[in-house]
Scaffold this motif. Structure first.
Motif, PDB file in Angstrom:
ATOM      1  N   LEU A  37       0.833  -1.194   0.000  1.00 39.71           N
ATOM      2  CA  LEU A  37       0.000   0.000   0.000  1.00 39.71           C
ATOM      3  C   LEU A  37       0.869   1.246   0.000  1.00 39.71           C
ATOM      4  O   LEU A  37       2.087   1.172   0.222  1.00 39.71           O
ATOM      5  N   LYS A  38       0.221   2.385  -0.270  1.00 41.20           N
ATOM      6  CA  LYS A  38       0.945   3.649  -0.303  1.00 41.20           C
ATOM      7  C   LYS A  38       0.073   4.763   0.249  1.00 41.20           C
ATOM      8  O   LYS A  38      -1.160   4.704   0.191  1.00 41.20           O
ATOM      9  N   TYR A  39       0.734   5.792   0.800  1.00 45.01           N
ATOM     10  CA  TYR A  39       0.076   7.031   1.181  1.00 45.01           C
ATOM     11  C   TYR A  39       0.689   8.151   0.345  1.00 45.01           C
ATOM     12  O   TYR A  39       1.910   8.358   0.363  1.00 45.01           O
ATOM     13  N   ALA A  68      -2.827   0.911   6.673  1.00 45.52           N
ATOM     14  CA  ALA A  68      -1.816   1.686   7.383  1.00 45.52           C
ATOM     15  C   ALA A  68      -2.393   3.038   7.745  1.00 45.52           C
ATOM     16  O   ALA A  68      -3.210   3.599   7.014  1.00 45.52           O
ATOM     17  N   GLU A  69      -1.943   3.533   8.892  1.00 47.06           N
ATOM     18  CA  GLU A  69      -2.434   4.811   9.379  1.00 47.06           C
ATOM     19  C   GLU A  69      -1.330   5.846   9.348  1.00 47.06           C
ATOM     20  O   GLU A  69      -0.285   5.676   9.984  1.00 47.06           O
ATOM     21  N   PHE A  70      -1.550   6.911   8.611  1.00 45.65           N
ATOM     22  CA  PHE A  70      -0.608   8.013   8.516  1.00 45.65           C
ATOM     23  C   PHE A  70      -0.889   9.018   9.622  1.00 45.65           C
ATOM     24  O   PHE A  70      -2.024   9.459   9.804  1.00 45.65           O
ATOM     25  N   ASN A  71       0.147   9.369  10.381  1.00 44.76           N
ATOM     26  CA  ASN A  71       0.014  10.343  11.449  1.00 44.76           C
ATOM     27  C   ASN A  71       1.090  11.394  11.259  1.00 44.76           C
ATOM     28  O   ASN A  71       2.272  11.157  11.558  1.00 44.76           O
ATOM     29  N   ASP A  84      -6.983  10.700   2.829  1.00 41.17           N
ATOM     30  CA  ASP A  84      -7.352  10.016   4.063  1.00 41.17           C
ATOM     31  C   ASP A  84      -6.132   9.437   4.769  1.00 41.17           C
ATOM     32  O   ASP A  84      -5.255   8.848   4.125  1.00 41.17           O
ATOM     33  N   ASN A  85      -6.122   9.587   6.072  1.00 37.85           N
ATOM     34  CA  ASN A  85      -4.985   9.086   6.846  1.00 37.85           C
ATOM     35  C   ASN A  85      -4.969   7.570   6.947  1.00 37.85           C
ATOM     36  O   ASN A  85      -3.922   6.986   7.226  1.00 37.85           O
TER      37      ASN A  85
END
Lengths: 114, 113
Positions: free
Chosen positions: B48-50, B65-68, B54-55
């Motif tokens: 996956l990628k950010y 995965a959660e981006f913070n 959306d976080n």
């Protein structure tokens, strides 16, 4: 749809020799990157090719060189091999330079220098 | 300069339990963040990628995965781990839309039946 293919899968060379590794990118991809993965470590960026030119280079000596052909395939050349060059060499392909597309990796070439 | 830290060399979890693999990053500007998985004697597979938005990012094989941004973290999660999830997981960051991908040292995940 073929993914990224690398050849050979394994290679044994003697210190001081030269080696050439080959990579065919995933169909539709035009950018090729090379990474070195030493045992127990994360991949380290060697360089990236786009439009047959080296676009970015990591912290590797000039003994490491590459080439990209008009069909987007690529070669990695390493001269004057050292024992420390023993590693898994990974080729990765992606699409374009202006969009953060993920890298698609081949299974790598395991190089052993004796 | 960009860097990635994966503080755990190994994570052990029982099958069916939630799985979390930690990652923190450092980069100038907005980060592009990725997770990859590597099975023995194989290349890396994209999970996956950010990029933006959306976080919470959903990826392949039930991973998310959660981006913070405030904690500069991008932890990988799976609600219910499978034995087949046992593998080496890499977090990676890029400062630009293309170019060098900086990888962490990797986290070995071991899922026991």
């Amino acid at each position: 749809d073929a993914g990224v293919t690398q050849s050979p899968t394994h290679l044994i060379k003697t210190r001081g020799q030269q080696v050439t590794l080959r990579c065919s990118p995933k169909s539709g991809h035009d950018t090729v990157s090379w990474y070195q993965q030493a045992l127990g470590q994360g991949p380290q960026f060697i360089f990236q090719y786009y439009e047959e030119e080296e676009r970015q280079r990591g912290n590797f000596p000039d003994r490491f060189s590459g080439h990209q052909f008009p069909n987007y395939s690529s070669e990695l050349n390493v001269n004057a091999l050292l024992l420390g060059d023993s590693a898994l060499y990974l080729c990765a392909s992606s699409l374009g330079q202006g969009f953060p597309s993920p890298l698609h990796f081949g299974n790598g070439t395991r190089l052993t220098v004796t | 300069a960009q860097s990635v830290a994966q503080p755990e060399d190994q994570v052990n979890v029982a099958e069916g339990n939630p799985l979390t693999v930690k990652c923190t990053y450092s980069v100038s500007g907005n980060p592009y963040l990725f997770w990859y998985v590597q099975y023995p004697n194989r290349g890396l597979q994209f999970l996956l990628k950010y990029i933006t938005g959306d976080n919470l990012v959903k990826g392949s094989y039930g991973f998310e995965a959660e981006f913070n941004k405030s904690q500069t973290s991008f932890h990988l999660k799976k609600p219910s781990a499978l034995v087949s999830d046992s593998a080496l997981y890499f977090c990676a960051v890029r400062a630009e839309s293309w170019g060098k991908l900086q990888f962490g040292a990797g986290t070995q995940v071991v899922v026991t039946p």
